[in-house]
Design a protein around this motif. Structure first.
Motif, PDB file in Angstrom:
ATOM      1  N   THR A 192       0.832  -1.203   0.000  1.00 40.36           N
ATOM      2  CA  THR A 192       0.000   0.000   0.000  1.00 40.36           C
ATOM      3  C   THR A 192       0.865   1.251   0.000  1.00 40.36           C
ATOM      4  O   THR A 192       1.848   1.330   0.734  1.00 40.36           O
ATOM      5  N   GLY A 193       0.486   2.206  -0.829  1.00 45.04           N
ATOM      6  CA  GLY A 193       1.216   3.457  -0.872  1.00 45.04           C
ATOM      7  C   GLY A 193       0.928   4.220  -2.146  1.00 45.04           C
ATOM      8  O   GLY A 193       0.177   3.744  -3.009  1.00 45.04           O
ATOM      9  N   THR A 194       1.526   5.375  -2.241  1.00 43.59           N
ATOM     10  CA  THR A 194       1.435   6.157  -3.467  1.00 43.59           C
ATOM     11  C   THR A 194       2.645   5.833  -4.333  1.00 43.59           C
ATOM     12  O   THR A 194       3.772   5.925  -3.862  1.00 43.59           O
ATOM     13  N   TYR A 195       2.375   5.467  -5.547  1.00 40.82           N
ATOM     14  CA  TYR A 195       3.423   5.059  -6.474  1.00 40.82           C
ATOM     15  C   TYR A 195       3.718   6.195  -7.445  1.00 40.82           C
ATOM     16  O   TYR A 195       2.795   6.765  -8.041  1.00 40.82           O
ATOM     17  N   TYR A 196       4.993   6.483  -7.589  1.00 39.97           N
ATOM     18  CA  TYR A 196       5.437   7.557  -8.464  1.00 39.97           C
ATOM     19  C   TYR A 196       6.341   6.983  -9.545  1.00 39.97           C
ATOM     20  O   TYR A 196       7.160   6.102  -9.272  1.00 39.97           O
ATOM     21  N   CYS A 197       6.220   7.507 -10.748  1.00 45.46           N
ATOM     22  CA  CYS A 197       7.182   7.117 -11.771  1.00 45.46           C
ATOM     23  C   CYS A 197       8.108   8.290 -12.049  1.00 45.46           C
ATOM     24  O   CYS A 197       7.705   9.457 -11.986  1.00 45.46           O
ATOM     25  N   LYS A 198       9.336   7.940 -12.324  1.00 44.85           N
ATOM     26  CA  LYS A 198      10.370   8.932 -12.590  1.00 44.85           C
ATOM     27  C   LYS A 198      11.096   8.571 -13.868  1.00 44.85           C
ATOM     28  O   LYS A 198      11.435   7.409 -14.084  1.00 44.85           O
ATOM     29  N   GLY A 199      11.308   9.545 -14.695  1.00 43.66           N
ATOM     30  CA  GLY A 199      12.088   9.339 -15.900  1.00 43.66           C
ATOM     31  C   GLY A 199      13.414  10.058 -15.776  1.00 43.66           C
ATOM     32  O   GLY A 199      13.478  11.171 -15.252  1.00 43.66           O
ATOM     33  N   LYS A 200      14.467   9.404 -16.227  1.00 47.96           N
ATOM     34  CA  LYS A 200      15.799  10.006 -16.122  1.00 47.96           C
ATOM     35  C   LYS A 200      16.542   9.882 -17.434  1.00 47.96           C
ATOM     36  O   LYS A 200      16.649   8.794 -18.005  1.00 47.96           O
ATOM     37  N   LEU A 201      17.028  11.018 -17.903  1.00 45.09           N
ATOM     38  CA  LEU A 201      17.833  11.035 -19.116  1.00 45.09           C
ATOM     39  C   LEU A 201      19.283  10.686 -18.800  1.00 45.09           C
ATOM     40  O   LEU A 201      19.714  10.776 -17.651  1.00 45.09           O
ATOM     41  N   PHE A 202      20.060  10.357 -19.821  1.00 46.12           N
ATOM     42  CA  PHE A 202      21.474  10.050 -19.632  1.00 46.12           C
ATOM     43  C   PHE A 202      22.237  11.280 -19.127  1.00 46.12           C
ATOM     44  O   PHE A 202      23.322  11.153 -18.560  1.00 46.12           O
ATOM     45  N   THR A 203      21.661  12.451 -19.294  1.00 43.80           N
ATOM     46  CA  THR A 203      22.292  13.683 -18.803  1.00 43.80           C
ATOM     47  C   THR A 203      22.127  13.843 -17.299  1.00 43.80           C
ATOM     48  O   THR A 203      22.774  14.693 -16.689  1.00 43.80           O
ATOM     49  N   GLY A 204      21.239  13.035 -16.735  1.00 43.78           N
ATOM     50  CA  GLY A 204      20.941  13.152 -15.320  1.00 43.78           C
ATOM     51  C   GLY A 204      19.656  13.899 -15.021  1.00 43.78           C
ATOM     52  O   GLY A 204      19.174  13.884 -13.884  1.00 43.78           O
ATOM     53  N   ARG A 205      19.103  14.552 -16.015  1.00 46.91           N
ATOM     54  CA  ARG A 205      17.863  15.294 -15.791  1.00 46.91           C
ATOM     55  C   ARG A 205      16.722  14.314 -15.493  1.00 46.91           C
ATOM     56  O   ARG A 205      16.605  13.272 -16.118  1.00 46.91           O
ATOM     57  N   GLU A 206      15.911  14.704 -14.535  1.00 45.42           N
ATOM     58  CA  GLU A 206      14.816  13.850 -14.095  1.00 45.42           C
ATOM     59  C   GLU A 206      13.467  14.508 -14.347  1.00 45.42           C
ATOM     60  O   GLU A 206      13.323  15.735 -14.272  1.00 45.42           O
ATOM     61  N   TYR A 207      12.492  13.653 -14.598  1.00 45.29           N
ATOM     62  CA  TYR A 207      11.117  14.093 -14.779  1.00 45.29           C
ATOM     63  C   TYR A 207      10.232  13.215 -13.896  1.00 45.29           C
ATOM     64  O   TYR A 207      10.435  12.010 -13.807  1.00 45.29           O
ATOM     65  N   TRP A 208       9.264  13.847 -13.287  1.00 48.43           N
ATOM     66  CA  TRP A 208       8.383  13.126 -12.370  1.00 48.43           C
ATOM     67  C   TRP A 208       6.930  13.215 -12.814  1.00 48.43           C
ATOM     68  O   TRP A 208       6.525  14.145 -13.505  1.00 48.43           O
ATOM     69  N   GLY A 209       6.177  12.236 -12.385  1.00 52.61           N
ATOM     70  CA  GLY A 209       4.743  12.272 -12.581  1.00 52.61           C
ATOM     71  C   GLY A 209       4.047  12.359 -11.237  1.00 52.61           C
ATOM     72  O   GLY A 209       4.654  12.133 -10.193  1.00 52.61           O
ATOM     73  N   ARG A 210       2.789  12.679 -11.266  1.00 50.55           N
ATOM     74  CA  ARG A 210       2.003  12.646 -10.030  1.00 50.55           C
ATOM     75  C   ARG A 210       1.806  11.201  -9.618  1.00 50.55           C
ATOM     76  O   ARG A 210       1.806  10.306 -10.449  1.00 50.55           O
ATOM     77  N   GLY A 211       1.677  10.993  -8.343  1.00 49.21           N
ATOM     78  CA  GLY A 211       1.544   9.636  -7.859  1.00 49.21           C
ATOM     79  C   GLY A 211       0.184   9.044  -8.140  1.00 49.21           C
ATOM     80  O   GLY A 211      -0.797   9.742  -8.385  1.00 49.21           O
ATOM     81  N   THR A 212       0.148   7.732  -8.059  1.00 49.94           N
ATOM     82  CA  THR A 212      -1.112   7.005  -8.160  1.00 49.94           C
ATOM     83  C   THR A 212      -1.202   6.100  -6.938  1.00 49.94           C
ATOM     84  O   THR A 212      -0.246   5.413  -6.579  1.00 49.94           O
ATOM     85  N   LEU A 213      -2.350   6.123  -6.288  1.00 52.79           N
ATOM     86  CA  LEU A 213      -2.511   5.454  -5.005  1.00 52.79           C
ATOM     87  C   LEU A 213      -2.908   3.999  -5.180  1.00 52.79           C
ATOM     88  O   LEU A 213      -3.846   3.678  -5.899  1.00 52.79           O
TER      89      LEU A 213
END
Length: 115
Positions: free
Chosen positions: A89-110
């Motif tokens: 149980t929890g809020t699940y988040y996805c994260k995308g990461k480029l080879f440059t190190g830059r990260e992108y996040w999405g809103r969580g889904t419960l």
């Protein structure tokens, strides 16, 4: 750029859910995608990740129960969760990461697992 996470819901222990994480098509193939989760009062923890080339890794707590995959044609990563436990149980988040190190996040889904 924001990732779109979906698929959460309520399920009984032992059940299954499939989460989805999508990103714009111009960057999706370049992203390594990871799923993290945060339970109430807990720190965020890594669950699984998949590289841009498709190599998947899992944390011990979900090995054998969760499967991460990607469909580059649909710009989507899936997290198939089976044999769910109360502690999943929890809020699940996805994260995308480029080879440059830059990260992108999405809103969580419960995800709520009940007995």
């Amino acid at each position: 750029v924001q990732l779109q996470a979906s698929g959460g819901g309520s399920v009984q222990a032992g059940g299954s859910l499939r989460l989805s994480c999508s990103a714009p098509g111009n960057i999706f193939p370049l992203l390594a995608i990871s799923w993290e989760r945060q339970g109430t009062g807990n720190q965020r923890e890594l669950v699984a990740q998949i590289g841009a080339g498709g190599t998947a890794k899992y944390e011990d707590l979900v090995k054998g129960r969760f499967n991460i995959s990607r469909d580059n044609a649909k710009n989507t990563v899936y997290l198939q969760m089976s044999n769910l436990l109360l502690e999943d149980t929890g809020t699940y988040y996805c994260k995308g990461k480029l080879f440059t190190g830059r990260e992108y996040w999405g809103r969580g889904t419960l995800v709520t697992v009940s007995s």
